[in-house]
Design an enzyme around this catalytic site. Structure first.
Site, PDB file in Angstrom:
ATOM      1  N   ILE A 262       0.875  -1.193   0.000  1.00  0.00           N
ATOM      2  CA  ILE A 262       0.000   0.000   0.000  1.00  0.00           C
ATOM      3  C   ILE A 262       0.905   1.234   0.000  1.00  0.00           C
ATOM      4  O   ILE A 262       1.825   1.323   0.802  1.00  0.00           O
ATOM      5  CB  ILE A 262      -0.859   0.071   1.287  1.00  0.00           C
ATOM      6  CG1 ILE A 262      -1.805  -1.131   1.389  1.00  0.00           C
ATOM      7  CG2 ILE A 262      -1.664   1.367   1.337  1.00  0.00           C
ATOM      8  CD1 ILE A 262      -2.583  -1.148   2.707  1.00  0.00           C
ATOM      9  N   HIS A 263       0.660   2.154  -0.908  1.00  0.00           N
ATOM     10  CA  HIS A 263       1.406   3.418  -0.830  1.00  0.00           C
ATOM     11  C   HIS A 263       0.687   4.588  -1.493  1.00  0.00           C
ATOM     12  O   HIS A 263       1.120   5.719  -1.383  1.00  0.00           O
ATOM     13  CB  HIS A 263       2.790   3.275  -1.477  1.00  0.00           C
ATOM     14  CG  HIS A 263       2.735   3.266  -2.981  1.00  0.00           C
ATOM     15  ND1 HIS A 263       2.434   2.140  -3.697  1.00  0.00           N
ATOM     16  CD2 HIS A 263       2.907   4.256  -3.896  1.00  0.00           C
ATOM     17  CE1 HIS A 263       2.450   2.427  -4.982  1.00  0.00           C
ATOM     18  NE2 HIS A 263       2.721   3.707  -5.139  1.00  0.00           N
TER      19      HIS A 263
END
Ligand code: UD1
Ligand code: UDP
Length: 358
Positions: A205-206
């Site tokens: 996740i980013h």
């Protein structure tokens, strides 16, 4: 012919590695590499140059960790200085980061030819910084290398057939990278003491739309913590996400590891049960390695993988994430050549030679 490559973020090192390898085999083509410095931790930058044998950057502009305008503006100014010094025939930019936009804008204002690799992708979400960057970059370019037919269709729908810009369906250099570097894949040492023999979920996740929205990030954390109770979840944690989790006091009770090099990432992709990610690159690599992917976003640029049933858009919705995760029973079959033949980089460099005097 002199090519100047502008890169700055992790996925760009991976994409550029494939093109640099081709350039390296050619006597009449030289490459100057400009690293904007956008990604700078050893495991977000140096490790890719080492593992993938990318030539050391000729320039590192060391511009990072700023707001969008400040980062892009300072990169623009610094890249312009390098271009005036180096006078390349082509500037190549990759993808859709602030470094991509700064490189394209600096070159275009100096009337230097711009090649955009990974052109024509659209999420149709103008709030995404990446969507803004890619639309402007496409419009400023001289030649657009589309990874898929869908990407070319997007450009044609925007009227690119009437513009003086070359468009080529080149295939995807990330597929070239996956095929080539797979032979060198290695298990991350950080997993040495874990028993993952019954399978695991690979998650990353980013994206700003997830990390910068506390409600979404919190729901994703809940979802992954819940999923981990039935199938271990391994997440190489992006520095942006690490900071946001800490700021919000959120805890991921999963197997968190530091970001890994590409060769370790390829191992994880090849050995996981399935993928849950908001990454553009990772959702596609899941497919390259025959794995299904839950896309932790509300839309995707890689729509062909959703249409063929390999990937599912689940957003940050806990119920949907858990429901769709429980339905994944078998892996996707890689049976359509959406992304070319693994020789996209060669085609790209040959096109640059062909169009250098046009
Ligand atoms: C950037 C790109 C995004 C791409 C992603 C790939 C833009 C607008 N965004 O997002 O499109 O998908 O890279 O990973 O260009 N940081 C570190 N160490 C690093 C790198 C970043 O600590 O090595 C920190 C920065 O200080 C910053 C935050 O992470 O506070 C975000 O970095 P930034 O490069 O602005 O954006 P990304 O989220 O990495
Ligand atoms: N990647 C990696 N190590 C990691 C996480 C990702 O090598 O710890 C690779 C991944 O395999 C893919 C690329 O980085 O090739 C994707 O980068 P990211 O998810 O940061 O950006 P995006 O593709 O969303 O722009």
């Amino acid at each position: 012919m002199k090519i100047l490559t502008v890169i700055g973020a992790r996925p760009q090192f991976i994409k550029a590695a494939t093109v640099s390898r081709v350039i390296d085999t050619m006597d009449n083509v030289t490459e100057v590499i400009v690293h904007t410095g956008q990604h700078f931790d050893a495991n977000m930058s140096d490790i890719f140059f080492e593992q993938m044998e990318i030539p050391k950057p000729d320039y590192n502009l060391e511009i990072s960790s700023l707001s969008h305008g400040a980062m892009t503006g300072r990169q623009l100014e610094a890249i312009e200085r390098v271009l005036l010094e180096e006078k390349p025939d082509w500037v190549i930019v990759y993808g859709d980061t602030n470094s991509t936009l700064a490189g394209a804008l600096a070159a275009s204002k100096l009337h230097i030819k711009v090649a955009h690799v990974e052109a024509g992708l659209r999420s149709f979400n103008m709030k995404m910084p990446e969507e803004q960057n890619r639309i402007v970059t496409d419009r400023l370019s001289t030649i657009l290398f589309c990874p898929t037919q869908t990407a070319l269709d997007n450009l044609n729908n925007e009227g690119y057939t009437n513009l003086d810009i070359e468009t080529v369906v080149s295939g995807d250099v990330m597929y070239d990278a996956a095929l080539f570097y797979k032979q060198f894949s290695s298990m991350p040492e950080q997993l040495n003491n874990l028993d993952l023999s019954n399978g695991f979920v690979l998650s990353t996740i980013h994206r700003a739309e997830n990390t910068d929205d506390p409600a979404r990030l919190s729901e994703l954390v809940d979802s992954l913590n819940e999923l981990h109770k039935s199938t271990p979840v391994v997440m190489p944690l992006h520095p942006r996400t690490k900071k946001k989790l800490s700021d919000l006091g959120l805890t991921l009770n999963i197997h968190l590891i530091d970001p890994v090099g590409y060769l370790e990432m390829v191992y994880l992709l090849d050995n996981c049960s399935f993928v849950a990610s908001d990454s553009g690159g990772v959702q596609k690599e899941a497919y390259f390695f025959g794995k299904q992917c839950l896309i932790l976003r509300d839309e995707t640029e890689w729509v062909e993988l959703v249409k063929c049933g390999s990937n599912k858009i689940v957003g940050a919705n806990k119920q949907l994430i858990l429901e769709e995760a429980s339905k994944i029973s078998c892996n996707s079959k890689f049976n359509e050549k959406f992304y070319g033949d693994g020789k996209s980089a060669e085609g790209i460099v040959n096109s640059l030679i062909e169009f250098v005097n046009v």
